[in-house]
Write a protein that holds these residues in place. Structure first.
Motif, PDB file in Angstrom:
ATOM      1  N   SER A   1       4.970   0.615 -13.102  1.00 16.12           N
ATOM      2  CA  SER A   1       4.091   1.006 -13.292  1.00 16.12           C
ATOM      3  C   SER A   1       3.019  -0.054 -12.105  1.00 16.12           C
ATOM      4  N   SER A   2       2.165   0.403 -11.507  1.00 16.38           N
ATOM      5  CA  SER A   2       1.303  -0.379 -10.344  1.00 16.38           C
ATOM      6  C   SER A   2       0.665  -1.811 -10.626  1.00 16.38           C
ATOM      7  N   ASN A   3       0.727  -1.962 -11.547  1.00 17.23           N
ATOM      8  CA  ASN A   3       0.718  -3.142 -11.991  1.00 17.23           C
ATOM      9  C   ASN A   3       1.945  -4.666 -11.924  1.00 17.23           C
ATOM     10  N   ASP A   4       2.183  -3.890 -11.873  1.00 15.56           N
ATOM     11  CA  ASP A   4       3.704  -4.530 -11.817  1.00 15.56           C
ATOM     12  C   ASP A   4       4.769  -4.700 -10.402  1.00 15.56           C
ATOM     13  N   ALA A   5       4.490  -3.696 -10.008  1.00 15.08           N
ATOM     14  CA  ALA A   5       4.306  -3.706  -8.700  1.00 15.08           C
ATOM     15  C   ALA A   5       3.380  -4.749  -7.715  1.00 15.08           C
ATOM     16  N   VAL A   6       2.758  -4.274  -7.602  1.00 12.72           N
ATOM     17  CA  VAL A   6       1.964  -5.643  -7.193  1.00 12.72           C
ATOM     18  C   VAL A   6       2.244  -6.756  -7.091  1.00 12.72           C
ATOM     19  N   GLU A   7       2.532  -7.278  -8.736  1.00 15.42           N
ATOM     20  CA  GLU A   7       3.155  -8.609  -8.828  1.00 15.42           C
ATOM     21  C   GLU A   7       4.406  -8.677  -8.063  1.00 15.42           C
ATOM     22  N   THR A   8       5.513  -7.973  -8.625  1.00 17.59           N
ATOM     23  CA  THR A   8       7.020  -7.984  -7.608  1.00 17.59           C
ATOM     24  C   THR A   8       6.501  -8.117  -6.145  1.00 17.59           C
ATOM     25  N   ALA A   9       5.506  -7.548  -5.376  1.00 16.24           N
ATOM     26  CA  ALA A   9       5.251  -8.002  -4.274  1.00 16.24           C
ATOM     27  C   ALA A   9       5.043  -8.606  -3.880  1.00 16.24           C
ATOM     28  N   ILE A  10       4.602  -9.589  -4.729  1.00 19.27           N
ATOM     29  CA  ILE A  10       3.616 -10.652  -4.297  1.00 19.27           C
ATOM     30  C   ILE A  10       3.616 -11.527  -4.367  1.00 19.27           C
TER      31      ILE A  10
END
Lengths: 339, 339
Positions: free
Chosen positions: A50-59
């Motif tokens: 999910s985008s929500n997970d992806a944003v947290e992972t990347a940051i």
């Protein structure tokens, strides 16, 4: 009039669903520092994440790396030597927002911001209240000041007094926008803010519409630069709004940012450094900047890559991939000894 | 295309200067509580005073009055019993912004915000950093908790535990927009925020584009209501932008606010209470609200008066002057004994 509107809505909805058949994914992030986090998160998106997970992972990846000196661990401290951080998270499906400003001693501010986005009340916390919330919710504590950052701070203090320099320098926020295969979008930001800032100073990064904005039915935008000036223009909101009128992300960035920079110079007398990134829900992206600016992008069709943007003639943006030499020099520079 | 734009600009500028010959002044403020401050500041505007001064004067009056329980002295405290306040100031000529979030023990947060608007760096301070800045700059200190507010807080604590009530109630920001005889505009906000909030919680009031926005060449807007939801929409910026396309303040309010409330219900599942006020640089004003909402207005042509607004049919706003009876009941209610 009412009927006409309704018919249009139905039509638009169908068109939208048709476009959604071509499921795709994409991410964009501010600065060279976003690269590794994006590459990691894009693999998750490829696998249906999910985008929500992806944003947290990347940051989190950016926050955890000690040699990026404007975000998370290793970030440069305020005038008193304390690393105070700002972060925000926004879910483009629901508009849910969580944010912290002036948080300290917490390993991953983005995770705190994301958790706060689930609250209907008390979703934006500042100062010691933010830190206490994170501690009470079992987020990992960490002294975010590295020995390297402390040396840079001490050196700067000497320069300020000896050379009468302006204390304020460096304000690079990592801002990441994500589109997943369910057509959901999210945006996140994280920064240690202006180097040598006064205690409690915050910028645009935690402020909706200024540092970030996202609407999964349109796209998202994020900002980096001098927060004090960015918040005079609500540029992230404006870019998303313009994409909603049918502009491409690049058109929206150019039309939102450059006229505002001109207006600010005219009305305020000057304009700080601004760089904005945008991504729409088709995986197309755009940039506007009034200064040399690097960023990273990866999509279904295009492997994660670092680019450099510069302001071009007549309110346009010049974009090119960065060279291997530039990347090597960067890697060397961020680890160079501090005298 | 370039030539065409330029010609339009010249034409627009002349039209604008012609309109400016009819010098006028006006102020609008959220809630009944804005009345006395507005009446005082409008006298200053009549005598040639500036919008920047008028906004500070009007809001200080609200901050200083002990029986307004959502702003300044007498404001309701957070869950721990501390009055934490948010405030912002924006100059519509220059876009200069100053803001504080989570400041405590300071008599007039609006004066701190205004002073910060003169800084190019560090113009938005949060938490103890904001309080320390105010102390170090000789702003007057005050314990903002009145005995009355403490009693309301203690009573609420009992009710929460006995009746299992939601702790969160009341979030009325005073937001004031001013137009002076030099055609300069300003906006300011001040609030003690959500009653029983978690320590450090902030809302929209200090966030540019969300709680406030102003451009002297167009007009200004300010918000009150549930900050957590208001910041999902950047409504103050959007109202000013819409006025800039030629809409009246009332049209801009209706078109910005009601569709967003619908969208929020659809996407987020619910929408908190929102009320927005707007004023353009001709002295015309507008309101949008999804709840019963009082406000005060005074212009060159119209003495300061309190009105009541309610949502009307089909994205409109119903506005009428409040009755003498309503005002009497209000005056009695805010001073009624707390059991």
């Amino acid at each position: 009039m009412y009927i006409q509107f309704w018919v249009y809505f139905i039509y638009d909805k169908r068109l939208h669903e048709k476009e959604m058949v071509g499921l795709t994914y994409a991410m964009i992030g501010t600065w060279r520092m976003a690269y590794e986090g994006l590459a990691k998160a894009l693999t998750d998106l490829q696998n249906g994440g999910s985008s929500n997970d992806a944003v947290e992972t990347a940051i989190k990846e950016v926050e955890d790396y000690p040699f990026f000196k404007s975000v998370g661990y290793g970030g440069l401290p305020n005038a008193q030597g304390l690393v105070e951080m700002d972060s925000a998270f926004m879910d483009g499906d629901t508009f849910a927002i969580g944010a912290v400003a002036g948080i300290s001693d917490i390993k991953n501010p983005i995770s705190v911001a994301r958790k706060l986005s689930h609250e209907h009340f008390n979703s934006f916390l500042v100062g010691t209240g933010a830190t206490q919330y994170a501690m009470a919710n079992a987020f990992e504590a960490r002294n975010m000041l590295t020995e390297r950052a402390r040396k840079i701070w001490a050196k700067r203090l000497r320069e300020i007094s000896e050379k009468n320099l302006s204390p304020y320098d460096g304000h690079d926020t990592v801002g990441v926008i994500s589109l997943d295969q369910n057509n959901s979008m999210a945006v996140g930001t994280s920064t240690s803010g202006l180097f040598m800032k006064k205690p409690g100073r915050t910028g645009d990064s935690a402020l909706s519409g200024n540092g970030f904005y996202v609407d999964s039915e349109i796209g998202g935008a994020a900002a980096t630069g001098l927060g004090e000036d960015l918040m005079k223009g609500c540029l992230s909101y404006e870019i998303v709004r313009l994409m909603g009128t049918g502009l491409t992300p690049q058109q929206a960035c150019d039309q939102a940012v450059y006229p505002f920079v001109d207006k600010l110079k005219q009305r305020y007398g000057k304009a700080g450094e601004f760089s904005l990134v945008a991504l729409n829900n088709q995986g197309e992206w755009g940039i506007a900047t009034n200064v040399e600016f690097t960023f990273a992008v990866g999509t279904e069709k295009q492997e994660t890559q670092v680019y450099m943007a510069n302001p071009g003639p007549q309110h346009t943006t010049l974009i090119k991939p960065v060279s291997r030499e530039w990347l090597t020099a960067y890697a060397k520079r961020i680890k160079a000894p501090i005298d």
